[in-house]
Design a protein around this motif. Sequence first.
Motif, PDB file in Angstrom:
ATOM      1  N   ASN A 139       0.541  -1.299   0.056  1.00  0.00           N
ATOM      2  CA  ASN A 139       0.163   0.011   0.239  1.00  0.00           C
ATOM      3  C   ASN A 139       0.780   1.152   0.017  1.00  0.00           C
ATOM      4  N   THR A 140       2.215   1.397   0.226  1.00  0.00           N
ATOM      5  CA  THR A 140       3.190   2.739   0.034  1.00  0.00           C
ATOM      6  C   THR A 140       2.893   2.624  -0.815  1.00  0.00           C
ATOM      7  N   ALA A 141       2.608   4.356  -1.354  1.00  0.00           N
ATOM      8  CA  ALA A 141       2.815   5.007  -2.508  1.00  0.00           C
ATOM      9  C   ALA A 141       4.178   5.998  -2.290  1.00  0.00           C
ATOM     10  N   LEU A 142       4.809   6.550  -1.782  1.00  0.00           N
ATOM     11  CA  LEU A 142       5.881   7.427  -2.039  1.00  0.00           C
ATOM     12  C   LEU A 142       6.360   7.310  -0.545  1.00  0.00           C
ATOM     13  N   VAL A 143       7.656   7.498  -0.753  1.00  0.00           N
ATOM     14  CA  VAL A 143       8.461   7.275   0.641  1.00  0.00           C
ATOM     15  C   VAL A 143       9.841   8.756   0.655  1.00  0.00           C
ATOM     16  N   GLY A 144       9.622   9.821   1.280  1.00  0.00           N
ATOM     17  CA  GLY A 144      10.450  10.945   1.013  1.00  0.00           C
ATOM     18  C   GLY A 144      11.520  10.791   2.357  1.00  0.00           C
ATOM     19  N   ALA A 145      12.620  10.953   1.667  1.00  0.00           N
ATOM     20  CA  ALA A 145      13.849  11.589   3.075  1.00  0.00           C
ATOM     21  C   ALA A 145      14.733  11.910   2.329  1.00  0.00           C
ATOM     22  N   MET A 146      15.575  13.522   2.973  1.00  0.00           N
ATOM     23  CA  MET A 146      16.060  14.437   2.292  1.00  0.00           C
ATOM     24  C   MET A 146      17.507  14.094   2.245  1.00  0.00           C
ATOM     25  N   LEU A 147      18.171  14.581   1.246  1.00  0.00           N
ATOM     26  CA  LEU A 147      19.173  14.027   0.548  1.00  0.00           C
ATOM     27  C   LEU A 147      20.458  14.830   1.923  1.00  0.00           C
ATOM     28  N   VAL A 148      20.546  15.717   2.786  1.00  0.00           N
ATOM     29  CA  VAL A 148      21.094  16.142   3.709  1.00  0.00           C
ATOM     30  C   VAL A 148      20.063  17.610   4.561  1.00  0.00           C
ATOM     31  N   ASN A 149      20.181  17.280   5.709  1.00  0.00           N
ATOM     32  CA  ASN A 149      19.543  18.302   6.854  1.00  0.00           C
ATOM     33  C   ASN A 149      19.539  19.193   6.424  1.00  0.00           C
ATOM     34  N   ASN A 150      18.869  20.109   6.830  1.00  0.00           N
ATOM     35  CA  ASN A 150      19.081  21.399   7.305  1.00  0.00           C
ATOM     36  C   ASN A 150      19.257  22.075   8.842  1.00  0.00           C
ATOM     37  N   GLU A 151      18.810  21.047   9.315  1.00  0.00           N
ATOM     38  CA  GLU A 151      18.437  22.022  10.719  1.00  0.00           C
ATOM     39  C   GLU A 151      19.735  21.181  11.182  1.00  0.00           C
ATOM     40  N   MET A 172      10.120   7.606  -4.818  1.00  0.00           N
ATOM     41  CA  MET A 172      11.250   7.614  -3.775  1.00  0.00           C
ATOM     42  C   MET A 172      11.535   9.136  -4.011  1.00  0.00           C
ATOM     43  N   LEU A 173      10.678   9.880  -3.030  1.00  0.00           N
ATOM     44  CA  LEU A 173      10.915  11.429  -2.884  1.00  0.00           C
ATOM     45  C   LEU A 173      12.047  11.887  -1.887  1.00  0.00           C
ATOM     46  N   CYS A 174      13.517  12.766  -2.919  1.00  0.00           N
ATOM     47  CA  CYS A 174      14.680  13.621  -1.796  1.00  0.00           C
ATOM     48  C   CYS A 174      14.536  14.896  -2.507  1.00  0.00           C
ATOM     49  N   ASP A 175      14.281  15.408  -0.875  1.00  0.00           N
ATOM     50  CA  ASP A 175      13.807  16.973  -1.042  1.00  0.00           C
ATOM     51  C   ASP A 175      16.307  17.014  -0.744  1.00  0.00           C
ATOM     52  N   ALA A 176      16.308  17.762  -1.840  1.00  0.00           N
ATOM     53  CA  ALA A 176      18.019  17.595  -2.200  1.00  0.00           C
ATOM     54  C   ALA A 176      18.470  19.703  -1.954  1.00  0.00           C
ATOM     55  N   VAL A 177      17.680  19.605  -1.886  1.00  0.00           N
ATOM     56  CA  VAL A 177      17.651  21.794  -1.254  1.00  0.00           C
ATOM     57  C   VAL A 177      19.280  21.868  -0.994  1.00  0.00           C
ATOM     58  N   GLN A 178      19.419  21.053   0.507  1.00  0.00           N
ATOM     59  CA  GLN A 178      20.692  21.585   1.091  1.00  0.00           C
ATOM     60  C   GLN A 178      21.933  20.496   0.031  1.00  0.00           C
ATOM     61  N   GLY A 179      22.197  19.926  -0.687  1.00  0.00           N
ATOM     62  CA  GLY A 179      22.417  19.128  -0.430  1.00  0.00           C
ATOM     63  C   GLY A 179      22.896  19.396  -2.582  1.00  0.00           C
ATOM     64  N   PHE A 180      22.039  20.375  -3.445  1.00  0.00           N
ATOM     65  CA  PHE A 180      22.533  20.615  -4.601  1.00  0.00           C
ATOM     66  C   PHE A 180      23.493  21.263  -5.132  1.00  0.00           C
ATOM     67  N   GLY A 181      24.066  21.007  -5.577  1.00  0.00           N
ATOM     68  CA  GLY A 181      25.474  21.855  -6.293  1.00  0.00           C
ATOM     69  C   GLY A 181      26.455  21.444  -5.076  1.00  0.00           C
ATOM     70  N   ARG A 182      26.424  21.021  -4.000  1.00  0.00           N
ATOM     71  CA  ARG A 182      27.330  20.876  -3.248  1.00  0.00           C
ATOM     72  C   ARG A 182      27.481  18.983  -3.062  1.00  0.00           C
ATOM     73  N   ILE A 183      27.151  18.177  -3.140  1.00  0.00           N
ATOM     74  CA  ILE A 183      27.528  16.824  -3.807  1.00  0.00           C
ATOM     75  C   ILE A 183      26.864  15.699  -4.282  1.00  0.00           C
ATOM     76  N   ASP A 184      26.879  15.196  -4.738  1.00  0.00           N
ATOM     77  CA  ASP A 184      26.083  13.663  -5.501  1.00  0.00           C
ATOM     78  C   ASP A 184      24.897  13.585  -5.031  1.00  0.00           C
ATOM     79  N   MET A 185      24.292  14.096  -6.264  1.00  0.00           N
ATOM     80  CA  MET A 185      23.268  13.478  -6.263  1.00  0.00           C
ATOM     81  C   MET A 185      22.307  11.995  -6.261  1.00  0.00           C
ATOM     82  N   PRO A 186      21.717  12.072  -5.699  1.00  0.00           N
ATOM     83  CA  PRO A 186      21.074  10.518  -5.470  1.00  0.00           C
ATOM     84  C   PRO A 186      20.402   9.390  -6.714  1.00  0.00           C
ATOM     85  N   GLU A 187      21.180   9.031  -7.381  1.00  0.00           N
ATOM     86  CA  GLU A 187      20.281   8.241  -8.680  1.00  0.00           C
ATOM     87  C   GLU A 187      19.099   7.712  -8.914  1.00  0.00           C
TER      88      GLU A 187
END
Length: 367
Positions: A139-151, A172-187
């Motif tokens: 029944n799982t539709a989507l999971v969210g895990a951010m790349l770099v935690n903002n806090e 799989m949803l990834c909030d990459a706001v704090q990592g984009f342009g700094r570290i590799d993005m999750p392929e």
Amino acid sequence: MSAIYLDNQATTPLAPEVFDAMVPWLRDKFGNPHSAHVPGRQAAAAVEAAREQVAALLPSGGRVIFTGSATEAINLALGAVRNLVGQGREQIAVLDTEHAAVRDTALWYGSQGFETRLLPVHSDGLADLEELEACLGQNTALVGAMLVNNEIGVIQPVERIAEMVHRAGALMLCDAVQGFGRIDMPEQADLIALSGHKIYGPKGIGALWVRNGIDMPPLIHGGGQEQGLRSGTLSPALCAGLGTAAKICAERRDTDMAHITALAEKAHDLLGDWTVNGARDQRYPGNLNIRRDGLDVGRLMSDVREVAFSAGSACASGSGRPSHVLAALGLSSAQIKSSIRLGFGRYNSMEEVEQAAHLINQAAEKQ
């Protein structure tokens, strides 16, 4: 004298090159990128050039959708679950430490007939993968895990999480706001959100990367602009700004990382009496979240006005709510209230960090 700015997780200064790239589209080249005439086609070409610059830092096999912010991008991404309801997939699971843009939106879906699960993390802020495994199901539709935690700056094992999520047939949803342009993005992510003003670009623009084959319902209805998903006239200036910022991040990635790491190490040495919140090793060095038990952070910030730093997320600072991120780590209310976040960036100097650490230590000792 202006304050020493150490709040680069909240926002970053606009890079001079970004400003220069935006000016022509603000002043002279004002065509609507959705118009068919020459000025419109010129503006549209600028938008597409920016899209390619952003895409260059993201996985292949997907498309970039410009949005007005990362929050809008995340709302657009979470909308994908609406197309899965008929398949019996009505569960959304996100880490308890997600940014409010993900966490609160997922909780809103919980009031709309979906089942929302907040996944626990360990005391170091890293995801509890056993709990995630137990949560995942048909029944799982989507999971969210951010790349770099903002806090707290912790880097989550997003690739491993994505593998688990895909075995369950979910997105799989990834909030990459704090990592984009700094570290590799999750392929292996299916949806990746990013923001312009976190990478020395302009405010008012973000983007969502969507893996090919994922059907997305529109977020904003109207004229059908921006691939039919979010109607409204795009700003060529903002797009050009984000594209240029992404390009500079790619060019300066190693240099920026070395500089920011050196600043973080100096700050850590000078603030040795403080305790680091979150994992010590698996973290982005530009984010230093620390606490000193018994400290009154409100008084500290008032006493150290020469330094711009924060007591947590800028998005939650006016809400009066304690940090849900630090609470998820198991910190007490008193420990949460004695924590500060220092964010180091491209334009900070070693002298600034040394002076800031001295002022913060001096004010803390007075308490």
